[in-house]
Scaffold this motif. Sequence first.
Motif, PDB file in Angstrom:
ATOM      1  N   GLY A   1       0.860  -1.187   0.000  1.00 11.61           N
ATOM      2  CA  GLY A   1       0.000   0.000   0.000  1.00 11.61           C
ATOM      3  C   GLY A   1       0.892   1.231   0.000  1.00 11.61           C
ATOM      4  O   GLY A   1       0.812   2.088   0.872  1.00 11.61           O
ATOM      5  N   CYS A   2       1.725   1.321  -1.026  1.00 16.38           N
ATOM      6  CA  CYS A   2       2.839   2.301  -0.995  1.00 16.38           C
ATOM      7  C   CYS A   2       2.414   3.739  -1.237  1.00 16.38           C
ATOM      8  O   CYS A   2       3.133   4.666  -0.878  1.00 16.38           O
ATOM      9  CB  CYS A   2       3.911   1.903  -2.001  1.00 16.38           C
ATOM     10  SG  CYS A   2       3.337   1.950  -3.718  1.00 16.38           S
ATOM     11  N   GLY A   3       1.252   3.966  -1.893  1.00 19.68           N
ATOM     12  CA  GLY A   3       0.850   5.339  -2.196  1.00 19.68           C
ATOM     13  C   GLY A   3       1.959   6.085  -2.937  1.00 19.68           C
ATOM     14  O   GLY A   3       2.480   5.604  -3.953  1.00 19.68           O
TER      15      GLY A   3
ATOM     16  N   ILE B   1       7.258   5.580   2.243  1.00 14.43           N
ATOM     17  CA  ILE B   1       7.852   4.646   3.205  1.00 14.43           C
ATOM     18  C   ILE B   1       8.921   3.785   2.526  1.00 14.43           C
ATOM     19  O   ILE B   1      10.078   3.735   2.971  1.00 14.43           O
ATOM     20  CB  ILE B   1       6.757   3.744   3.828  1.00 14.43           C
ATOM     21  CG1 ILE B   1       5.765   4.580   4.634  1.00 14.43           C
ATOM     22  CG2 ILE B   1       7.381   2.653   4.686  1.00 14.43           C
ATOM     23  CD1 ILE B   1       4.549   3.788   5.118  1.00 14.43           C
TER      24      ILE B   1
ATOM     25  N   ASP C   1       0.824  -1.438  -4.662  1.00 11.37           N
ATOM     26  CA  ASP C   1      -0.422  -0.732  -4.385  1.00 11.37           C
ATOM     27  C   ASP C   1      -1.477  -1.268  -5.341  1.00 11.37           C
ATOM     28  O   ASP C   1      -1.149  -1.702  -6.450  1.00 11.37           O
ATOM     29  CB  ASP C   1      -0.264   0.788  -4.570  1.00 11.37           C
ATOM     30  CG  ASP C   1      -1.246   1.581  -3.721  1.00 11.37           C
ATOM     31  OD1 ASP C   1      -0.818   2.222  -2.744  1.00 11.37           O
ATOM     32  OD2 ASP C   1      -2.469   1.537  -4.033  1.00 11.37           O
ATOM     33  N   LEU C   2      -2.723  -1.228  -4.903  1.00 17.43           N
ATOM     34  CA  LEU C   2      -3.819  -1.642  -5.773  1.00 17.43           C
ATOM     35  C   LEU C   2      -4.093  -0.573  -6.820  1.00 17.43           C
ATOM     36  O   LEU C   2      -4.573  -0.862  -7.912  1.00 17.43           O
ATOM     37  CB  LEU C   2      -5.078  -1.861  -4.910  1.00 17.43           C
ATOM     38  CG  LEU C   2      -6.253  -2.595  -5.518  1.00 17.43           C
ATOM     39  CD1 LEU C   2      -5.856  -3.976  -6.019  1.00 17.43           C
ATOM     40  CD2 LEU C   2      -7.370  -2.727  -4.480  1.00 17.43           C
TER      41      LEU C   2
ATOM     42  N   ALA D   1      -0.898  -4.746  -7.018  1.00 22.21           N
ATOM     43  CA  ALA D   1      -1.342  -5.964  -6.345  1.00 22.21           C
ATOM     44  C   ALA D   1      -2.299  -5.622  -5.217  1.00 22.21           C
ATOM     45  O   ALA D   1      -2.262  -4.522  -4.658  1.00 22.21           O
ATOM     46  CB  ALA D   1      -0.134  -6.706  -5.764  1.00 22.21           C
ATOM     47  N   ASP D   2      -3.136  -6.608  -4.881  1.00 16.58           N
ATOM     48  CA  ASP D   2      -3.987  -6.516  -3.699  1.00 16.58           C
ATOM     49  C   ASP D   2      -3.070  -6.848  -2.519  1.00 16.58           C
ATOM     50  O   ASP D   2      -2.867  -8.030  -2.215  1.00 16.58           O
ATOM     51  CB  ASP D   2      -5.138  -7.517  -3.842  1.00 16.58           C
ATOM     52  CG  ASP D   2      -6.153  -7.362  -2.732  1.00 16.58           C
ATOM     53  OD1 ASP D   2      -5.873  -6.633  -1.757  1.00 16.58           O
ATOM     54  OD2 ASP D   2      -7.215  -7.992  -2.822  1.00 16.58           O
ATOM     55  N   PHE D   3      -2.466  -5.825  -1.940  1.00 13.63           N
ATOM     56  CA  PHE D   3      -1.352  -5.964  -1.001  1.00 13.63           C
ATOM     57  C   PHE D   3      -0.305  -6.914  -1.604  1.00 13.63           C
ATOM     58  O   PHE D   3       0.235  -6.584  -2.641  1.00 13.63           O
ATOM     59  CB  PHE D   3      -1.841  -6.337   0.402  1.00 13.63           C
ATOM     60  CG  PHE D   3      -2.638  -5.225   1.020  1.00 13.63           C
ATOM     61  CD1 PHE D   3      -2.059  -3.987   1.237  1.00 13.63           C
ATOM     62  CD2 PHE D   3      -3.985  -5.382   1.337  1.00 13.63           C
ATOM     63  CE1 PHE D   3      -2.785  -2.926   1.764  1.00 13.63           C
ATOM     64  CE2 PHE D   3      -4.710  -4.327   1.862  1.00 13.63           C
ATOM     65  CZ  PHE D   3      -4.106  -3.107   2.078  1.00 13.63           C
TER      66      PHE D   3
ATOM     67  N   ASN E   1       1.387   0.853   5.906  1.00 10.70           N
ATOM     68  CA  ASN E   1       0.473   1.853   6.466  1.00 10.70           C
ATOM     69  C   ASN E   1      -0.827   1.699   5.691  1.00 10.70           C
ATOM     70  O   ASN E   1      -1.034   2.364   4.683  1.00 10.70           O
ATOM     71  CB  ASN E   1       1.067   3.256   6.281  1.00 10.70           C
ATOM     72  CG  ASN E   1       0.114   4.352   6.763  1.00 10.70           C
ATOM     73  OD1 ASN E   1      -0.825   4.077   7.510  1.00 10.70           O
ATOM     74  ND2 ASN E   1       0.345   5.581   6.327  1.00 10.70           N
TER      75      ASN E   1
ATOM     76  N   PRO F   1      -5.032   1.509   4.764  1.00  9.47           N
ATOM     77  CA  PRO F   1      -6.174   2.387   5.074  1.00  9.47           C
ATOM     78  C   PRO F   1      -6.779   1.923   6.384  1.00  9.47           C
ATOM     79  O   PRO F   1      -6.991   0.720   6.555  1.00  9.47           O
ATOM     80  CB  PRO F   1      -7.131   2.145   3.897  1.00  9.47           C
ATOM     81  CG  PRO F   1      -6.611   1.020   3.116  1.00  9.47           C
ATOM     82  CD  PRO F   1      -5.252   0.662   3.601  1.00  9.47           C
TER      83      PRO F   1
ATOM     84  N   LEU G   1      -9.681   4.997  -1.352  1.00 11.89           N
ATOM     85  CA  LEU G   1      -8.958   3.714  -1.230  1.00 11.89           C
ATOM     86  C   LEU G   1      -7.816   3.806  -0.214  1.00 11.89           C
ATOM     87  O   LEU G   1      -7.416   2.806   0.375  1.00 11.89           O
ATOM     88  CB  LEU G   1      -8.391   3.315  -2.615  1.00 11.89           C
ATOM     89  CG  LEU G   1      -7.757   1.938  -2.742  1.00 11.89           C
ATOM     90  CD1 LEU G   1      -8.779   0.827  -2.500  1.00 11.89           C
ATOM     91  CD2 LEU G   1      -7.091   1.763  -4.107  1.00 11.89           C
ATOM     92  N   ALA G   2      -7.310   5.005  -0.021  1.00  6.32           N
ATOM     93  CA  ALA G   2      -6.206   5.197   0.931  1.00  6.32           C
ATOM     94  C   ALA G   2      -6.708   5.421   2.353  1.00  6.32           C
ATOM     95  O   ALA G   2      -5.918   5.377   3.299  1.00  6.32           O
ATOM     96  CB  ALA G   2      -5.359   6.385   0.496  1.00  6.32           C
TER      97      ALA G   2
END
Length: 277
Positions: free
Chosen positions: A118-120, A124, A140-141, A165-167, A182, A184, A205-206
């Motif tokens: 979930g890198c956005g 990180i 990230d999705l 990816a989904d995580f 990190n 949602p 989504l975040a």
Amino acid sequence: MDLRTALKQGETLLTEAGVTVPRLTAEVLLCHALGKEKVYLYAHPEEELSQLTWIHYGRYLHERMEGKPTQYITRHQEFFGREFYVTNAVLIPRPETEHLVETALRLMPKAGCAIDLGCGSGAIGITYHLETGSPTHLSDLSRPALEIARYNAAHLGAEVSLHQADFASSLRTQSVDLILCNPPYVPAGDESVLQREIRDHEPALALYGGDSGVEPYRVVVEQALWLLRPGGWVVFELGYQGLQEVRRMLNTPAWEAQEVVHDLAGWPRVLAARRSG
Ligand SMILES: C[S@@+](CC[C@H](N)C(=O)[O-])C[C@H]1O[C@@H](n2cnc3c(N)ncnc32)[C@H](O)[C@@H]1O
């Protein structure tokens, strides 16, 4: 109009609109319109604004008064001493997320393989990679978010791998030492308690982690069972009510140590757990 007057007018408008830290915001927006550093405003208070700068500044003030976060106007946010490009495709990296990175650096100053789920914007994972030189994957999705992370990686000189990816779902062959996440974590029903800057501008989504706010943690903890090597760490950022629930998920023989780190306000902000050896 000169810079001093423009600043004063901006501050007044932002104050009337209920924007927090109006002076600082006016400074940032005026600097952005000018393409100059803050010191320039105070070194040249008598300088006249060009018509074009005035138009840009006026638009930025208007956007901010309408609730758009300053970072989405200036398109950047500092994180761990580096500038990250941001758009409304990604969460604005928060200062408190630096606790997650600090914890990871302390627990694992070097990793054979790290992954930011979930890198956005990539804040990180890119930071961990640049601080340690460790091979690092980011997932990230959201494809638009990955494009921002890709831009930041290139711009900051980080050689990381990016995956949609989904995580960790499509990374089954990986065997990693460190998971940074990190997710949602706002419960879906808490939408109305969010500030309008967040609720109306940052990507849903975040923000939302299902009805309970902890669903994404459950997914990542399950994935971590096959993804992490024995002795590897998962390091989570926590929402305000997440600690007990996420701790419960990790209270199994698969995990042998847990650490909680509090933020400057005293909230439990980071939870790390080590995979049993
Ligand atoms: C709270 S934001 C964190 C962004 C960034 N890591 C940071 O700390 O600034 C959560 C991120 O998880 C992503 N996300 C949400 N659900 C996801 C899923 N099922 N699989 C992968 N990523 C997901 C969102 O797109 C968002 O970028």
